[in-house]
Design an enzyme around this catalytic site. Structure first.
Site, PDB file in Angstrom:
ATOM      1  N   SER A  46      -3.223  -9.737   2.256  1.00 65.86           N
ATOM      2  CA  SER A  46      -3.316 -10.153   3.672  1.00 65.86           C
ATOM      3  C   SER A  46      -2.125 -10.949   4.191  1.00 65.86           C
ATOM      4  CB  SER A  46      -4.609 -10.967   3.954  1.00 65.86           C
ATOM      5  OG  SER A  46      -5.737 -10.141   3.995  1.00 65.86           O
ATOM      6  N   ASP A  70       0.845  -1.203   0.000  1.00 64.77           N
ATOM      7  CA  ASP A  70       0.000   0.000   0.000  1.00 64.77           C
ATOM      8  C   ASP A  70       0.885   1.260   0.000  1.00 64.77           C
ATOM      9  OD1 ASP A  70      -2.170   1.694   0.261  1.00 64.77           O
ATOM     10  OD2 ASP A  70      -2.768   1.000   2.243  1.00 64.77           O
TER      11      ASP A  70
END
Ligand code: AR6
Length: 172
Positions: free
Chosen positions: A118, A35
């Site tokens: 994840s 991110d």
């Protein structure tokens, strides 16, 4: 012809695909890991666009432009935090892959690349997550014929080996 599924070892932000998928958090306001790398590479306009989206629930995804990235779009997908696997994590992980493929299809995206959602800060064990990623993408692209190629972008050689084995594309 169904889309090609392929694993590559690369920095996701460098890939020349129509869209890259971000492993985001539900604020969509940036973070670490992939991110952070995406926001740095895309430039500040990405954060401005994300602010307007009002967050995103776990298991869902939202789309923005890619700004300074080689990719035209970023699909921000929110995977689950791993709590041991009994709190709906597998279904939430599958859901964010499904939602990302659906958004890609709706926007005419032909090539896209996923990180291993994840499996970093959120702690999902790598191989079970990769199995879900592959099975979910295989099923979802079957009903999205516009999508031609899906890359699973791995950060390390070790991660790449797992995907190659699961995809049956291990080097001979
Ligand atoms: N290119 C490809 N893969 C990468 C890159 C990169 N540049 N950087 C990391 N990875 P993570 P999560 C791999 O932690 O677990 C953020 O703070 C990494 O090796 O990025 O879904 C968000 O804002 C791992 O396999 O995402 C959220 O708060 C995978 O990307 C939270 O982390 C995912 O690791 C999301 O955690």
């Amino acid at each position: 012809m169904p889309a090609t599924l392929r694993a590559v070892q690369a920095d996701l932000t460098t890939l020349q695909v129509d869209a890259i998928v971000n492993a985001a958090n539900s604020s969509l306001l940036g973070g670490g890991g992939v991110d952070g790398a995406i926001h740095r590479a895309a430039g500040p306009a990405l954060l401005e666009a994300c602010r307007l989206l009002g967050g995103c629930p776990t298991g869902d995804a939202k789309l923005t432009q890619g700004y300074r990235l080689p990719a035209r779009f970023v699909i921000h997908a929110v995977g689950p935090v791993w709590h041991g696997g009994e709190r709906g994590e597998p279904e939430q992980l599958a859901s964010c892959y499904r939602r990302a493929i659906k958004l890609a299809a709706q926007h005419g995206i032909r090539t896209l690349a996923f990180p291993a959602i994840s499996t970093g800060a959120y702690g999902y064990p790598f191989e079970p997550a990769a199995r879900i990623a592959i099975a979910t993408v295989r099923a979802a692209i079957y009903v999205s014929p516009g999508i031609r190629e899906v890359l699973f972008c791995c950060h390390s050689a070790e991660d790449l080996a797992v995907y190659e084995r699961l995809l049956g594309q291990a080097a001979t």
